[in-house]
Design a protein around this motif. Structure first.
Motif, PDB file in Angstrom:
ATOM      1  N   ALA A 166       0.867  -1.180   0.000  1.00 24.32           N
ATOM      2  CA  ALA A 166       0.000   0.000   0.000  1.00 24.32           C
ATOM      3  C   ALA A 166       0.902   1.227   0.000  1.00 24.32           C
ATOM      4  CB  ALA A 166      -0.895   0.000   1.232  1.00 24.32           C
ATOM      5  N   CYS A 167       1.227   1.712  -1.188  1.00 17.96           N
ATOM      6  CA  CYS A 167       2.109   2.878  -1.329  1.00 17.96           C
ATOM      7  C   CYS A 167       1.216   4.106  -1.235  1.00 17.96           C
ATOM      8  CB  CYS A 167       2.859   2.809  -2.651  1.00 17.96           C
ATOM      9  SG  CYS A 167       3.703   1.222  -2.884  1.00 17.96           S
ATOM     10  N   GLU A 168       1.164   4.716  -0.059  1.00 15.63           N
ATOM     11  CA  GLU A 168       0.078   5.637   0.255  1.00 15.63           C
ATOM     12  C   GLU A 168       0.541   7.015   0.699  1.00 15.63           C
ATOM     13  OE1 GLU A 168      -2.224   3.765   3.316  1.00 15.63           O
ATOM     14  OE2 GLU A 168      -0.511   3.433   4.621  1.00 15.63           O
ATOM     15  N   THR A 169      -0.370   7.965   0.540  1.00 17.88           N
ATOM     16  CA  THR A 169      -0.142   9.364   0.878  1.00 17.88           C
ATOM     17  C   THR A 169       1.054   9.914   0.102  1.00 17.88           C
ATOM     18  OG1 THR A 169      -0.727   8.606   3.116  1.00 17.88           O
ATOM     19  CG2 THR A 169      -0.402  10.954   2.830  1.00 17.88           C
ATOM     20  N   ILE A 170       1.194   9.465  -1.119  1.00 19.52           N
ATOM     21  CA  ILE A 170       2.306   9.907  -1.966  1.00 19.52           C
ATOM     22  C   ILE A 170       1.994  11.333  -2.455  1.00 19.52           C
ATOM     23  CG2 ILE A 170       3.676   9.399  -4.017  1.00 19.52           C
ATOM     24  CD1 ILE A 170       3.837   7.263  -1.773  1.00 19.52           C
ATOM     25  N   PRO A 171       2.905  12.290  -2.226  1.00 25.04           N
ATOM     26  CA  PRO A 171       2.573  13.680  -2.516  1.00 25.04           C
ATOM     27  C   PRO A 171       3.013  14.195  -3.881  1.00 25.04           C
ATOM     28  CG  PRO A 171       4.557  13.610  -1.213  1.00 25.04           C
ATOM     29  CD  PRO A 171       4.141  12.173  -1.436  1.00 25.04           C
ATOM     30  N   CYS A 172       3.800  13.390  -4.607  1.00 23.15           N
ATOM     31  CA  CYS A 172       4.322  13.883  -5.895  1.00 23.15           C
ATOM     32  C   CYS A 172       4.525  12.713  -6.852  1.00 23.15           C
ATOM     33  CB  CYS A 172       5.634  14.643  -5.703  1.00 23.15           C
ATOM     34  SG  CYS A 172       6.934  13.723  -4.841  1.00 23.15           S
ATOM     35  N   LEU A 173       4.379  13.001  -8.131  1.00 19.84           N
ATOM     36  CA  LEU A 173       4.528  11.961  -9.141  1.00 19.84           C
ATOM     37  C   LEU A 173       5.944  11.399  -9.155  1.00 19.84           C
ATOM     38  CD1 LEU A 173       3.450  10.269 -11.469  1.00 19.84           C
ATOM     39  CD2 LEU A 173       3.819  12.229 -13.002  1.00 19.84           C
ATOM     40  N   MET A 174       6.937  12.222  -8.852  1.00 22.30           N
ATOM     41  CA  MET A 174       8.316  11.731  -8.849  1.00 22.30           C
ATOM     42  C   MET A 174       8.482  10.563  -7.875  1.00 22.30           C
ATOM     43  SD  MET A 174      11.933  13.669  -7.982  1.00 22.30           S
ATOM     44  CE  MET A 174      11.599  13.838  -6.234  1.00 22.30           C
ATOM     45  N   GLU A 175       7.868  10.662  -6.687  1.00 20.20           N
ATOM     46  CA  GLU A 175       8.007   9.570  -5.732  1.00 20.20           C
ATOM     47  C   GLU A 175       7.245   8.333  -6.206  1.00 20.20           C
ATOM     48  OE1 GLU A 175       8.438   8.846  -0.986  1.00 20.20           O
ATOM     49  OE2 GLU A 175       7.166  10.517  -1.629  1.00 20.20           O
ATOM     50  N   ALA A 176       6.111   8.533  -6.848  1.00 21.90           N
ATOM     51  CA  ALA A 176       5.382   7.396  -7.421  1.00 21.90           C
ATOM     52  C   ALA A 176       6.213   6.703  -8.488  1.00 21.90           C
ATOM     53  CB  ALA A 176       4.050   7.867  -7.999  1.00 21.90           C
ATOM     54  N   ARG A 177       6.871   7.489  -9.320  1.00 24.27           N
ATOM     55  CA  ARG A 177       7.737   6.906 -10.358  1.00 24.27           C
ATOM     56  C   ARG A 177       8.859   6.101  -9.725  1.00 24.27           C
ATOM     57  NH1 ARG A 177       7.564  12.168 -13.131  1.00 24.27           N
ATOM     58  NH2 ARG A 177       9.660  12.516 -12.292  1.00 24.27           N
ATOM     59  N   ALA A 178       9.443   6.634  -8.652  1.00 26.80           N
ATOM     60  CA  ALA A 178      10.526   5.923  -7.969  1.00 26.80           C
ATOM     61  C   ALA A 178      10.042   4.581  -7.427  1.00 26.80           C
ATOM     62  CB  ALA A 178      11.071   6.786  -6.830  1.00 26.80           C
ATOM     63  N   ILE A 179       8.854   4.570  -6.834  1.00 22.75           N
ATOM     64  CA  ILE A 179       8.321   3.328  -6.266  1.00 22.75           C
ATOM     65  C   ILE A 179       8.021   2.316  -7.367  1.00 22.75           C
ATOM     66  CG2 ILE A 179       6.326   2.342  -5.068  1.00 22.75           C
ATOM     67  CD1 ILE A 179       6.294   4.949  -3.377  1.00 22.75           C
ATOM     68  N   VAL A 180       7.467   2.774  -8.476  1.00 24.45           N
ATOM     69  CA  VAL A 180       7.174   1.860  -9.579  1.00 24.45           C
ATOM     70  C   VAL A 180       8.463   1.278 -10.147  1.00 24.45           C
ATOM     71  CG1 VAL A 180       6.229   1.719 -11.915  1.00 24.45           C
ATOM     72  CG2 VAL A 180       4.961   2.932 -10.131  1.00 24.45           C
ATOM     73  N   ARG A 181       9.482   2.095 -10.272  1.00 25.70           N
ATOM     74  CA  ARG A 181      10.773   1.579 -10.731  1.00 25.70           C
ATOM     75  C   ARG A 181      11.312   0.539  -9.748  1.00 25.70           C
ATOM     76  NH1 ARG A 181      14.814   6.292 -11.506  1.00 25.70           N
ATOM     77  NH2 ARG A 181      16.218   4.504 -11.780  1.00 25.70           N
ATOM     78  N   LEU A 182      11.154   0.794  -8.457  1.00 26.61           N
ATOM     79  CA  LEU A 182      11.613  -0.153  -7.444  1.00 26.61           C
ATOM     80  C   LEU A 182      10.835  -1.460  -7.510  1.00 26.61           C
ATOM     81  CD1 LEU A 182      13.298  -0.853  -4.936  1.00 26.61           C
ATOM     82  CD2 LEU A 182      11.613   0.404  -3.555  1.00 26.61           C
ATOM     83  N   LEU A 183       9.537  -1.383  -7.773  1.00 30.28           N
ATOM     84  CA  LEU A 183       8.715  -2.590  -7.875  1.00 30.28           C
ATOM     85  C   LEU A 183       9.248  -3.554  -8.929  1.00 30.28           C
ATOM     86  CD1 LEU A 183       4.978  -1.459  -7.586  1.00 30.28           C
ATOM     87  CD2 LEU A 183       6.174  -3.086  -6.114  1.00 30.28           C
ATOM     88  N   LYS A 184       9.851  -3.035  -9.952  1.00 32.51           N
ATOM     89  CA  LYS A 184      10.373  -3.881 -11.035  1.00 32.51           C
ATOM     90  C   LYS A 184      11.485  -4.798 -10.539  1.00 32.51           C
ATOM     91  CE  LYS A 184       9.156  -0.545 -14.652  1.00 32.51           C
ATOM     92  NZ  LYS A 184       7.961  -1.278 -15.084  1.00 32.51           N
ATOM     93  N   GLU A 185      12.072  -4.474  -9.401  1.00 39.00           N
ATOM     94  CA  GLU A 185      13.095  -5.347  -8.816  1.00 39.00           C
ATOM     95  C   GLU A 185      12.469  -6.564  -8.132  1.00 39.00           C
ATOM     96  OE1 GLU A 185      15.689  -3.174  -6.223  1.00 39.00           O
ATOM     97  OE2 GLU A 185      15.943  -1.505  -7.639  1.00 39.00           O
ATOM     98  N   PHE A 186      11.133  -6.551  -8.000  1.00 31.48           N
ATOM     99  CA  PHE A 186      10.424  -7.626  -7.309  1.00 31.48           C
ATOM    100  C   PHE A 186       9.304  -8.159  -8.211  1.00 31.48           C
ATOM    101  CE2 PHE A 186      12.068  -4.586  -4.233  1.00 31.48           C
ATOM    102  CZ  PHE A 186      12.796  -5.390  -3.385  1.00 31.48           C
ATOM    103  N   PRO A 187       9.655  -8.926  -9.239  1.00 32.86           N
ATOM    104  CA  PRO A 187       8.646  -9.436 -10.171  1.00 32.86           C
ATOM    105  C   PRO A 187       7.565 -10.237  -9.445  1.00 32.86           C
ATOM    106  CG  PRO A 187      10.867  -9.836 -11.005  1.00 32.86           C
ATOM    107  CD  PRO A 187      11.014  -9.366  -9.591  1.00 32.86           C
ATOM    108  N   GLY A 188       6.337 -10.050  -9.881  1.00 29.18           N
ATOM    109  CA  GLY A 188       5.228 -10.775  -9.280  1.00 29.18           C
ATOM    110  C   GLY A 188       4.625 -10.088  -8.076  1.00 29.18           C
ATOM    111  N   ILE A 189       5.229  -8.989  -7.643  1.00 26.26           N
ATOM    112  CA  ILE A 189       4.714  -8.228  -6.501  1.00 26.26           C
ATOM    113  C   ILE A 189       3.913  -7.035  -7.018  1.00 26.26           C
ATOM    114  CG2 ILE A 189       5.325  -6.853  -4.473  1.00 26.26           C
ATOM    115  CD1 ILE A 189       5.809  -9.871  -4.166  1.00 26.26           C
TER     116      ILE A 189
END
Length: 312
Positions: A166-189
């Motif tokens: 639950a990636c929540e209370t994200i205040p800016c698109l830049m942080e959302a982009r960072a989290i999505v990029r990080l998710l790619k390190e965990f396939p299937g998550i």
């Protein structure tokens, strides 16, 4: 399988829980602290489990863990070692999983609701700063630095067995982009991305919610897009903006309508006059499919959602 998709294929709505910190304060906990509710991972983990159980009993299909403000840096700042910090972060998931399993095992009628899932809270960098930055998003970090900040906690939460992030209370698109990029390190998550918003069109730092939804739409590991910890009055317009740019499930779990004062770590103003259940029903009619509450909401609010959802 995407756990949100798995629930929504059989049920019209996935009901989230409400505020964890509000309930712990109501039960006598002092969380006026830079660690906020994560402080209770050290002081009263059993109470966290009790609150999760109360939300399941109220009708919640999802428990959001007590890890919103739990970071390695935050715990180390309080004198813990890095390994101790990671252990506490994992504990937040283990508490919720046990509460879910015990609740489900004791439930006699299991056909009228989905087996609840555990969503590991990944609060924004601003939550670690504990100065209200999650409602501004004016970070002085790069996208890569945000990835480095989030990685240890995200890995610990996944390793502990969370069903989704639950990636929540994200205040800016830049942080959302960072989290999505990080998710790619965990396939299937999978994770949902939920922004804090300052008005009917913009998230906290001024980015348009429509632009955020548009960017997130093409990323498969993003299971839902929406807003949380935002006044209910802004929710209808925000849903419409999100819906115009994505076909992903829309998630909304606003606060009670009060405003957070970071200088005093307290809530000011009054809650909305509209009942939470009535508001949630209108959000459903606008297209939201994951509904719950954030700060200052209670199990009673979740019950009001469950009351009409079961009759859809």
């Amino acid at each position: 399988m995407n756990p949100i998709e798995n629930i929504l294929k059989d049920f019209p709505v996935m009901i989230l829980d409400g505020a964890l910190s509000t309930e712990m304060e109501r039960r006598g906990c002092d969380i006026n602290d830079s660690l906020w509710s994560a402080k209770m991972l050290m002081e009263n983990p059993d109470l966290i489990g009790q609150v999760h159980t109360d939300y399941f009993a109220a009708g919640a299909d999802c428990a959001i863990t007590s890890s919103y403000q739990a970071t390695v840096e935050g715990f180390v700042r309080r004198g813990l070692s890095e390994s101790e910090a990671l252990r506490l972060i994992k504990t937040s998931v283990e508490i919720a999983v046990k509460a879910r399993d015990d609740f489900w095992d004791s439930l006699l009628e299991k056909t009228k609701r989905p087996r609840p899932i555990v969503a590991a809270s990944v609060g924004p960098y601003g939550a670690y700063l504990a100065d209200g930055s999650e409602y501004r998003g004016n970070y002085k970090l790069t996208e890569n630095e945000l990835i480095e900040f989030h990685r240890p906690r995200v890995k610990a939460l996944i390793d502990a067995g969370a069903d989704i992030l639950a990636c929540e209370t994200i205040p800016c698109l830049m942080e959302a982009r960072a989290i999505v990029r990080l998710l790619k390190e965990f396939p299937g998550i999978y994770g949902w991305i939920s922004f804090s918003a300052k008005n009917e069109l913009q998230i906290s730092n001024g980015d348009l919610i429509a632009d955020c939804a548009d960017w997130l739409n093409c990323h498969d590991q993003v299971a839902a897009v929406g807003v949380n910890c935002t006044p209910p009055e802004y929710i209808p317009s925000l849903i419409s903006e999100i819906r115009s740019k994505t076909n992903k499930p829309i998630i909304v779990y606003p606060n009670s309508g009060e405003n957070y004062d970071a200088s005093t770590r307290s809530w000011k103003g009054v809650s909305t006059n509209e009942s939470f259940g009535s508001g949630a029903r209108s959000w459903y009619e606008l297209g939201a499919r994951l509904l719950g509450g954030c700060c200052r909401t209670t199990p009673e609010d979740i019950k009001t959602i469950e009351a009409w959802v079961k009759n859809i």
